[in-house]
Enzyme design. Structure first.
Site, PDB file in Angstrom:
ATOM      1  N   HIS A 118      10.658 -19.502  29.842  1.00 26.51           N
ATOM      2  CA  HIS A 118      11.185 -19.296  28.679  1.00 26.51           C
ATOM      3  C   HIS A 118      11.945 -20.440  27.906  1.00 26.51           C
ATOM      4  O   HIS A 118      12.483 -21.383  28.628  1.00 26.51           O
ATOM      5  CB  HIS A 118      12.541 -18.493  29.109  1.00 26.51           C
TER       6      HIS A 118
ATOM      7  N   ARG B 285       5.273 -11.759  31.472  1.00 26.30           N
ATOM      8  CA  ARG B 285       5.465 -10.273  31.993  1.00 26.30           C
ATOM      9  C   ARG B 285       5.289  -9.369  30.783  1.00 26.30           C
ATOM     10  O   ARG B 285       4.861  -9.674  29.790  1.00 26.30           O
ATOM     11  CB  ARG B 285       7.018 -10.219  32.264  1.00 26.30           C
ATOM     12  N   ASP B 286       5.302  -8.094  30.829  1.00 22.64           N
ATOM     13  CA  ASP B 286       5.286  -7.175  29.733  1.00 22.64           C
ATOM     14  C   ASP B 286       6.428  -7.097  28.640  1.00 22.64           C
ATOM     15  O   ASP B 286       7.183  -6.308  28.594  1.00 22.64           O
ATOM     16  CB  ASP B 286       5.218  -5.798  30.469  1.00 22.64           C
ATOM     17  N   GLU B 287       6.419  -8.311  28.164  1.00 23.88           N
ATOM     18  CA  GLU B 287       7.392  -8.581  27.036  1.00 23.88           C
ATOM     19  C   GLU B 287       6.456  -9.396  25.934  1.00 23.88           C
ATOM     20  O   GLU B 287       6.246  -8.776  24.814  1.00 23.88           O
ATOM     21  CB  GLU B 287       8.407  -9.201  27.725  1.00 23.88           C
TER      22      GLU B 287
ATOM     23  N   TRP C 183      20.829 -13.339  16.851  1.00 23.12           N
ATOM     24  CA  TRP C 183      19.532 -12.852  16.750  1.00 23.12           C
ATOM     25  C   TRP C 183      19.086 -12.693  15.559  1.00 23.12           C
ATOM     26  O   TRP C 183      18.255 -13.401  14.942  1.00 23.12           O
ATOM     27  CB  TRP C 183      19.461 -11.620  17.633  1.00 23.12           C
TER      28      TRP C 183
ATOM     29  N   ASP D  85       9.567 -14.963  23.552  1.00 20.09           N
ATOM     30  CA  ASP D  85      10.407 -15.331  24.617  1.00 20.09           C
ATOM     31  C   ASP D  85       9.872 -15.842  26.104  1.00 20.09           C
ATOM     32  O   ASP D  85      10.359 -16.949  26.632  1.00 20.09           O
ATOM     33  CB  ASP D  85      11.262 -14.068  24.922  1.00 20.09           C
TER      34      ASP D  85
ATOM     35  N   ASP E 238      15.935 -16.378  20.437  1.00 20.05           N
ATOM     36  CA  ASP E 238      15.052 -17.496  21.210  1.00 20.05           C
ATOM     37  C   ASP E 238      14.574 -18.396  20.419  1.00 20.05           C
ATOM     38  O   ASP E 238      14.627 -19.896  20.401  1.00 20.05           O
ATOM     39  CB  ASP E 238      13.894 -16.925  22.025  1.00 20.05           C
TER      40      ASP E 238
ATOM     41  N   GLU F 129      13.951 -18.801  32.152  1.00 18.21           N
ATOM     42  CA  GLU F 129      14.912 -17.907  31.795  1.00 18.21           C
ATOM     43  C   GLU F 129      16.427 -17.939  31.937  1.00 18.21           C
ATOM     44  O   GLU F 129      17.142 -18.049  31.254  1.00 18.21           O
ATOM     45  CB  GLU F 129      14.202 -16.555  31.838  1.00 18.21           C
TER      46      GLU F 129
HETATM   47  C1  RAM Z   1      15.185 -10.682  26.915  1.00 19.59           C
HETATM   48  C2  RAM Z   1      14.271 -11.555  26.403  1.00 19.59           C
HETATM   49  C3  RAM Z   1      14.731 -12.558  25.295  1.00 19.59           C
HETATM   50  C4  RAM Z   1      16.199 -12.346  25.065  1.00 19.59           C
HETATM   51  C5  RAM Z   1      16.702 -10.751  25.128  1.00 19.59           C
HETATM   52  C6  RAM Z   1      17.985 -10.524  24.756  1.00 19.59           C
HETATM   53  O1  RAM Z   1      14.382  -9.389  27.360  1.00 19.59           O
HETATM   54  O2  RAM Z   1      13.288 -12.053  27.222  1.00 19.59           O
HETATM   55  O3  RAM Z   1      14.866 -13.831  25.681  1.00 19.59           O
HETATM   56  O4  RAM Z   1      16.500 -12.865  23.541  1.00 19.59           O
HETATM   57  O5  RAM Z   1      16.194 -10.283  26.163  1.00 19.59           O
END
Ligand code: RAM
Length: 890
Positions: free
Chosen positions: A771, A484-486, A545, A480, A493, A750
């Site tokens: 993003h 960040r911490d993701e 998703w 995504d 996505d 994003e």
């Molecule tokens: C966010 C992510 C992603 C998205 C979800 C629902 O945390 O960055 O892009 O698909 O949420």
């Protein structure tokens, strides 16, 4: 006509190829039958109408043997077929660690020989017994090797978890004629031989569902091993295996394992036919070295004054585990971006601007520092008040520290990556010059084979932002965001952006490999998840998703002709549909919708979640039926066609009114209903009218989020409102792509409101500036603005539908794509009332070209009149392969 661009398993001359079975455990795809790599070639010709009619593949163990019929190991014979794509190996059973040379010979449509081309591939270790190596690592009960942590180090794990430095000396009697290193890690690793790094991969072995599949890499090290004593080694850091991953703060629990490990085998072949294998075992040694801590999210801490001290390793495991050969383009550093500005902010403190939001890390040259000087690098995508804006990184410290040894030094961390346009360098001795700092860009090295250009610099910047978003987020898995911490493999996505990704680059092998993680993540009830690999969010995937598990295999079939991924995903696709049906017997998808994100990050609109879910249920069901048709599965075809019709009826009954309005009345509600073909035919025009009216009443502004945005311009253009699609494309008031660009964006944000004049930064809790989801409009730039598309039912651009669409403020636009079959181009140029259209169609493909002319009689090819059928958009011309320039009145 000549063949070119030969690939094996969609890779050019791959070293260390193994089988891939979806969800399959085992080495080289064991348990899934024999490994039969698929061979492909492209065609080009200067002659119009060129097309392949037959091919012959021959293969041999040595290149020279291809010319000697008696030494061939496989001869397909002449096959009367125009196939060029993914032809399975039909020669003898492949041996491990063996190089195979192959040649393709092609005949054209007249039956004349049309040229040959050749390539090779080398197999990896295909069988369990090929592996003698054991997993080695640090003895968990041994004492820490390094001093107690300093303050800076405290954000990292304990020193006992410092990266492993591994080393082993071995002796050989003479120089080998061939040497291969097969290696992988629980963690991320960098191998070395005789003191120098091996290969150019970054963050190997990448990230997969490690407990199901762990990729090993193959390196050609011939020439690097000499007679006498040699030293083999590696550094292994936490990576995805045991480092911080995602937003789950429970890192101490470790996602895959508590300790890193290494598994490697060096295979040396000598002139006399003998073989020596050097494998990881209890004779190796380990220690801590200059890199004291390294983490993907946190950064790297290195003290250049340290040199590793070694002690015996622990053998962690004698079983290699579920190894698979690396099946796609590895992560590499692909570009180096120079600093565009270096701003001094205080003693020893500088802010560097690279002019582009990138993903990778900083390389820094340091001269004349005293030993022990601490230089700290921090990274940010944007500035706030002239300083780094760090809040949106959340827990990702993204901080690299380097302690100098003195003299001429260069620092670049290797076991971390950051998303940044700006870096702060503090503790730097003297003046930092722009020549001494650069940003090194890394991502999976998928060949970038597409190009879109046009007359509007803002639209070109949009395309550049899309491509940079793709580079930055195709790192190990489609993520995504990279900062960040993701950094997770979010499914929606990926599915909304994937069509665009296939335009820009050859992502066939990358996405096919990731699909295995998606399928592996499916739960027992048939639900795909929100993310793959599954680390967090342990529940069923949300609508749009989870549907990626259906949509992406279908896309890989359409864009690349990859039938095998479709075949291997098919059962999982069916199980997903059955999961939704089981919990929603009335066929409106309202139960088991997971975290139901709806049209995520929409603005000023709220598309009802059940409208979106049910539309996706219908759409995925239709894809499953289409896939069943392609795969020749009659029973499923009937089943899912019928189910699709029922879902569509339920959708109409529940959400569509007689005046063509759709429940919710949002742009996305109309887009889904129109694009997925859910409306009764007599209401299509009315619904398209409601959609257009909503865009117009907002002053040509969008409200769509992640899900709707991909459909916005295509659906408007499809329903006669290209003018509105262009108005949205050129819009630079909030919310729009242009708004972010007007405010300096060099990647796709994003959120539409990531930063606004009226509100400043959006909540730091979720505000990435890189993003790719909202960049899904890229597919339309290629497909409709420039005009490269394929007819329904066409595979890998075999039947092109070329529909150049002049409009908006553009005076010209052009797209080029190196497709799996060859080069495709479509471009147009307006000069007053004269339109020029340039197209290229590869041999074997055909095209229907729609020329948007006011006068079909005015169409000329090479300055000569050409018969064109009048059509709704002007004139239609049918083409075989070749390059063509048309002119027409406009
Ligand atoms: C966010 C992510 C992603 C998205 C979800 C629902 O945390 O960055 O892009 O698909 O949420």
């Amino acid at each position: 006509m000549t063949p070119y661009g030969l690939t094996t398993e969609q890779l050019t001359e791959p070293l260390g190829l193994g089988g891939m079975g979806l969800g399959g455990m085992g080495l080289g795809g064991m348990g899934l039958g024999e490994f039969r790599p698929r061979l492909s070639w492209k065609l080009r010709s200067d002659r119009r109408g060129a097309a392949p009619s037959a091919y012959r593949i021959t293969a041999a163990r040595h290149e020279g043997d291809l010319d000697d019929e008696a030494r061939l190991i496989w001869d397909s014979g002449r096959r009367e077929s125009g196939d060029t794509l993914l032809v399975p190996w039909d020669g003898p059973v492949l041996q491990s660690a063996t190089c195979y040379h192959w040649r393709v010979e092609v005949w054209d449509e007249t039956g004349a020989a049309a040229g040959t081309a050749q390539s090779w591939f080398e197999t990896g270790l295909l069988h369990r017994d090929d592996w003698t190596a054991g997993w080695i690592g640090r003895d968990p009960v041994s004492l820490p090797l390094v001093d107690p942590p300093t303050d800076e180090e405290r954000s990292f794990p304990s020193p006992a978890a410092a990266p492993l430095y591994l080393r082993h000396d071995f002796e050989v009697a003479e120089r080998p004629v061939r040497a291969r290193l097969y290696a992988t890690a629980r963690g991320v690793y960098e191998p070395s031989l005789n003191g120098a790094r091996v290969g150019d991969r970054e963050l190997a072995p990448g990230w997969t569902e490690y407990h199901r599949r762990l990729q090993y890499q193959t390196y050609d090290v011939t020439g690097r091993v000499h007679a006498g004593v040699n030293e083999i080694g590696a550094i292994v850091a936490d990576g995805w295996w045991s480092g911080h991953v995602g937003f789950d703060p429970s890192r101490p629990a470790r996602h895959y394992g508590t300790a890193t490990g290494y598994l490697a085998q060096l295979v040396l072949d000598f002139a006399d036919g003998s073989r020596q294998v050097v494998a990881t075992d209890g004779d190796w040694t380990e220690g801590a070295g200059p890199i004291l801590a390294a983490d993907l999210l946190m950064g790297q801490f290195a003290d250049a004054r340290r040199s590793p001290s070694f002690r015996p390793v622990a053998v962690l495991d004698r079983e290699p585990g579920p190894l698979v050969a690396e099946p796609d383009h590895p992560i590499r550093v692909t570009a180096e971006v120079p600093a565009v500005a270096v701003d001094r902010r205080g003693p020893h403190r500088f802010v560097v601007d690279f002019g582009q939001n990138v993903v990778g890390r900083v390389r820094l040259r340091i001269r004349g520092a005293e030993p022990g000087r601490r230089i700290v690098l921090r990274h940010a995508e944007v500035l706030s008040g002239g300083e780094l804006y760090l809040d949106n990184l959340r827990r990702a410290a993204a901080t690299d520290t380097y302690v100098t040894a003195g003299g001429e030094e260069e620092f670049e961390p290797q076991f971390t990556f950051h998303g940044f346009r700006y870096a702060e360098v503090s503790g730097y001795p003297g003046e930092l010059s722009a020549a001494d700092v650069s940003a090194r860009v890394l991502h999976n090295d998928t060949p970038f084979t597409g190009r879109f250009t046009c007359s509007d610099p803002m639209v070109e910047q949009l395309q550049a932002n899309i491509v940079w978003g793709q580079r930055g987020n195709f790192v190990a898995v489609p993520t995504d965001c990279p900062q960040r911490d993701e950094r997770l493999g979010w499914l929606a996505d990926a599915q909304v952006f994937a069509p665009t990704a296939t335009r820009n680059a050859d992502v066939s092998a990358f996405l096919a490999r990731w699909m295995r993680d998606v399928v592996d993540g499916q739960d027992a009830d048939g639900a795909f998840r929100d993310v793959a690999p599954v680390l967090v969010l342990d529940r069923e995937g949300a609508p749009a998703w989870g549907d990626a598990g259906v949509i992406i295999p279908w896309l890989l079939w359409r864009a690349y002709g990859d039938r095998r991924t479709l075949e291997h995903s098919f059962a999982a696709m069916v199980a997903w549909i059955e999961h939704v049906r089981r919990h929603n017997p009335d066929l409106l998808w309202r139960h088991r919708t997971g975290n139901s994100y709806g049209d995520w990050l929409q603005v000023d609109a709220e598309t009802p979640r059940d409208v979106l879910s049910t539309a996706y249920f219908a759409y995925s069901t239709r894809i499953v039926a289409d896939a069943a048709e392609v795969l020749g599965r009659g029973a499923e075809l009937d089943e899912y066609r019928a189910l699709h019709d029922k879902i569509r009826s339920a959708f109409i009954d529940a959400y569509v009114r007689d005046d063509g309005t759709v429940e919710g009345g949002t742009q996305t509600a109309y887009l889904l209903a129109l694009d997925f073909g859910l409306l009764p035919p007599d209401l299509v025009e009315a619904a398209a009218g409601h959609l257009a009216a909503d865009v117009e009443k907002r002053g040509n502004r969008l409200t769509t989020g992640f899900v709707g945005v991909a459909l916005l311009c295509p659906v408007l253009a499809e329903h006669g409102r290209a003018d509105l699609a262009y108005a949205l494309l050129h819009q630079d008031d909030f919310p729009s792509w242009g708004y972010s660009i007007r405010h300096g964006a060099t990647t796709i944000w994003e959120r539409w409101d990531g930063w606004t004049e009226h509100g400043g930064f959006q909540s730091a809790a979720m505000n990435s500036f890189n993003h790719y989801s909202l960049g899904s409009v890229g597919d339309w730039l290629f497909g409709r603005v420039a005009g490269i598309d394929q007819a329904p039912g066409s595979v890998a651009y075999r039947e092109l539908m070329l529909r150049p669409t002049p409009g908006g403020q553009l005076t010209w636009a052009r797209a080029e794509q190196e497709t799996a079959r060859g080069f495709v181009c479509c471009g147009w140029d307006l000069d007053g009332d004269q339109l020029t259209v340039v197209v290229a169609v590869p041999p074997g493909s055909t095209a229907v070209l729609e020329i948007p002319t006011t006068d079909p009689g005015s169409v000329r090819l090479d300055d000569a009149p050409v018969p064109a059928e009048p059509s709704a958009r002007g004139a239609t011309v049918r083409l075989t392969s070749g390059r063509f320039t048309f002119t027409a009145a406009y």
